[in-house]
Scaffold this motif. Structure first.
Motif, PDB file in Angstrom:
ATOM      1  N   MET A   1       0.826  -1.193   0.000  1.00 17.12           N
ATOM      2  CA  MET A   1       0.000   0.000   0.000  1.00 17.12           C
ATOM      3  C   MET A   1       0.871   1.257   0.000  1.00 17.12           C
ATOM      4  SD  MET A   1      -3.023   0.961  -0.016  1.00 17.12           S
ATOM      5  CE  MET A   1      -3.932   2.418   0.179  1.00 17.12           C
ATOM      6  N   PHE A   2       1.926   1.261   0.825  1.00 13.37           N
ATOM      7  CA  PHE A   2       2.788   2.438   0.891  1.00 13.37           C
ATOM      8  C   PHE A   2       3.551   2.664  -0.410  1.00 13.37           C
ATOM      9  CE2 PHE A   2       2.308   1.522   5.435  1.00 13.37           C
ATOM     10  CZ  PHE A   2       1.893   2.770   5.862  1.00 13.37           C
ATOM     11  N   GLN A   3       3.781   1.611  -1.166  1.00 16.07           N
ATOM     12  CA  GLN A   3       4.486   1.755  -2.438  1.00 16.07           C
ATOM     13  C   GLN A   3       3.666   2.571  -3.431  1.00 16.07           C
ATOM     14  OE1 GLN A   3       5.223  -2.251  -3.610  1.00 16.07           O
ATOM     15  NE2 GLN A   3       6.948  -2.526  -2.213  1.00 16.07           N
ATOM     16  N   TYR A   4       2.345   2.556  -3.280  1.00 15.37           N
ATOM     17  CA  TYR A   4       1.483   3.333  -4.158  1.00 15.37           C
ATOM     18  C   TYR A   4       1.158   4.705  -3.556  1.00 15.37           C
ATOM     19  CZ  TYR A   4       0.807  -1.164  -6.420  1.00 15.37           C
ATOM     20  OH  TYR A   4       1.008  -2.339  -7.071  1.00 15.37           O
ATOM     21  N   ALA A   5       0.997   4.753  -2.246  1.00 16.81           N
ATOM     22  CA  ALA A   5       0.556   5.979  -1.588  1.00 16.81           C
ATOM     23  C   ALA A   5       1.650   7.048  -1.542  1.00 16.81           C
ATOM     24  CB  ALA A   5       0.059   5.675  -0.185  1.00 16.81           C
ATOM     25  N   VAL A   6       2.879   6.665  -1.264  1.00 13.93           N
ATOM     26  CA  VAL A   6       3.961   7.641  -1.119  1.00 13.93           C
ATOM     27  C   VAL A   6       4.227   8.406  -2.416  1.00 13.93           C
ATOM     28  CG1 VAL A   6       6.415   7.917  -0.616  1.00 13.93           C
ATOM     29  CG2 VAL A   6       5.010   6.489   0.857  1.00 13.93           C
ATOM     30  N   PRO A   7       4.343   7.759  -3.578  1.00 14.24           N
ATOM     31  CA  PRO A   7       4.535   8.540  -4.799  1.00 14.24           C
ATOM     32  C   PRO A   7       3.366   9.475  -5.122  1.00 14.24           C
ATOM     33  CG  PRO A   7       5.107   6.258  -5.184  1.00 14.24           C
ATOM     34  CD  PRO A   7       4.483   6.332  -3.839  1.00 14.24           C
ATOM     35  N   ILE A   8       2.157   9.043  -4.820  1.00  3.57           N
ATOM     36  CA  ILE A   8       0.989   9.899  -5.048  1.00  3.57           C
ATOM     37  C   ILE A   8       1.041  11.107  -4.120  1.00  3.57           C
ATOM     38  CG2 ILE A   8      -1.526  10.022  -4.822  1.00  3.57           C
ATOM     39  CD1 ILE A   8      -1.579   7.101  -5.814  1.00  3.57           C
ATOM     40  N   MET A   9       1.431  10.906  -2.855  1.00  2.00           N
ATOM     41  CA  MET A   9       1.536  12.014  -1.917  1.00  2.00           C
ATOM     42  C   MET A   9       2.637  12.989  -2.331  1.00  2.00           C
ATOM     43  SD  MET A   9       0.851   9.986   1.701  1.00  2.00           S
ATOM     44  CE  MET A   9       2.039  10.983   2.505  1.00  2.00           C
ATOM     45  N   ILE A  10       3.741  12.479  -2.813  1.00  2.00           N
ATOM     46  CA  ILE A  10       4.838  13.345  -3.263  1.00  2.00           C
ATOM     47  C   ILE A  10       4.398  14.146  -4.481  1.00  2.00           C
ATOM     48  CG2 ILE A  10       7.142  13.339  -4.272  1.00  2.00           C
ATOM     49  CD1 ILE A  10       7.788  10.971  -2.419  1.00  2.00           C
ATOM     50  N   ALA A  11       3.714  13.506  -5.417  1.00  2.00           N
ATOM     51  CA  ALA A  11       3.231  14.203  -6.604  1.00  2.00           C
ATOM     52  C   ALA A  11       2.211  15.278  -6.219  1.00  2.00           C
ATOM     53  CB  ALA A  11       2.610  13.212  -7.586  1.00  2.00           C
ATOM     54  N   ALA A  12       1.336  14.985  -5.277  1.00  2.00           N
ATOM     55  CA  ALA A  12       0.353  15.974  -4.836  1.00  2.00           C
ATOM     56  C   ALA A  12       1.044  17.152  -4.156  1.00  2.00           C
ATOM     57  CB  ALA A  12      -0.651  15.329  -3.884  1.00  2.00           C
ATOM     58  N   PHE A  13       2.074  16.885  -3.373  1.00  2.00           N
ATOM     59  CA  PHE A  13       2.818  17.961  -2.713  1.00  2.00           C
ATOM     60  C   PHE A  13       3.509  18.854  -3.738  1.00  2.00           C
ATOM     61  CE2 PHE A  13       6.680  19.647  -0.699  1.00  2.00           C
ATOM     62  CZ  PHE A  13       6.098  20.376   0.312  1.00  2.00           C
ATOM     63  N   VAL A  14       4.106  18.265  -4.753  1.00  2.00           N
ATOM     64  CA  VAL A  14       4.780  19.047  -5.797  1.00  2.00           C
ATOM     65  C   VAL A  14       3.765  19.878  -6.568  1.00  2.00           C
ATOM     66  CG1 VAL A  14       6.098  18.869  -7.941  1.00  2.00           C
ATOM     67  CG2 VAL A  14       6.757  17.494  -5.962  1.00  2.00           C
ATOM     68  N   LEU A  15       2.595  19.327  -6.821  1.00  2.00           N
ATOM     69  CA  LEU A  15       1.568  20.064  -7.560  1.00  2.00           C
ATOM     70  C   LEU A  15       1.049  21.272  -6.781  1.00  2.00           C
ATOM     71  CD1 LEU A  15      -0.495  17.208  -9.231  1.00  2.00           C
ATOM     72  CD2 LEU A  15       0.998  18.880 -10.347  1.00  2.00           C
ATOM     73  N   THR A  16       1.104  21.225  -5.443  1.00  2.00           N
ATOM     74  CA  THR A  16       0.652  22.377  -4.665  1.00  2.00           C
ATOM     75  C   THR A  16       1.548  23.587  -4.891  1.00  2.00           C
ATOM     76  OG1 THR A  16       1.902  21.682  -2.708  1.00  2.00           O
ATOM     77  CG2 THR A  16      -0.396  20.952  -2.874  1.00  2.00           C
ATOM     78  N   TRP A  17       2.817  23.366  -5.239  1.00  2.00           N
ATOM     79  CA  TRP A  17       3.724  24.483  -5.505  1.00  2.00           C
ATOM     80  C   TRP A  17       3.405  25.143  -6.848  1.00  2.00           C
ATOM     81  CZ3 TRP A  17       6.880  26.558  -1.998  1.00  2.00           C
ATOM     82  CH2 TRP A  17       7.168  25.800  -0.873  1.00  2.00           C
TER      83      TRP A  17
END
Length: 56
Positions: free
Chosen positions: A1-17
């Motif tokens: 589960m973390f293998q899928y969730a962590v990249p999505i969270m990182i991508a969402a964080f980058v998109l906020t910038w």
């Protein structure tokens, strides 16, 4: 589960910038001192109670 969730969270964080900043108000200075309006003494019902029997 973390293998899928962590990249999505990182991508969402980058998109906020990349989001455009939208101001909350149309003007930056209202011309009044709002710090005085927000003090506890100016709010209704927040005055300190009178001391009972202070004069005796």
């Amino acid at each position: 589960m973390f293998q899928y969730a962590v990249p999505i969270m990182i991508a969402a964080f980058v998109l906020t910038w990349l989001l455009k900043e939208v101001p909350l108000r149309g003007r930056t200075h209202s011309g009044t001192d709002t710090s005085r309006e927000l003090t506890a003494g100016s709010a209704p019902g927040t005055a300190e109670p009178d001391s009972i029997g202070a004069g005796t």
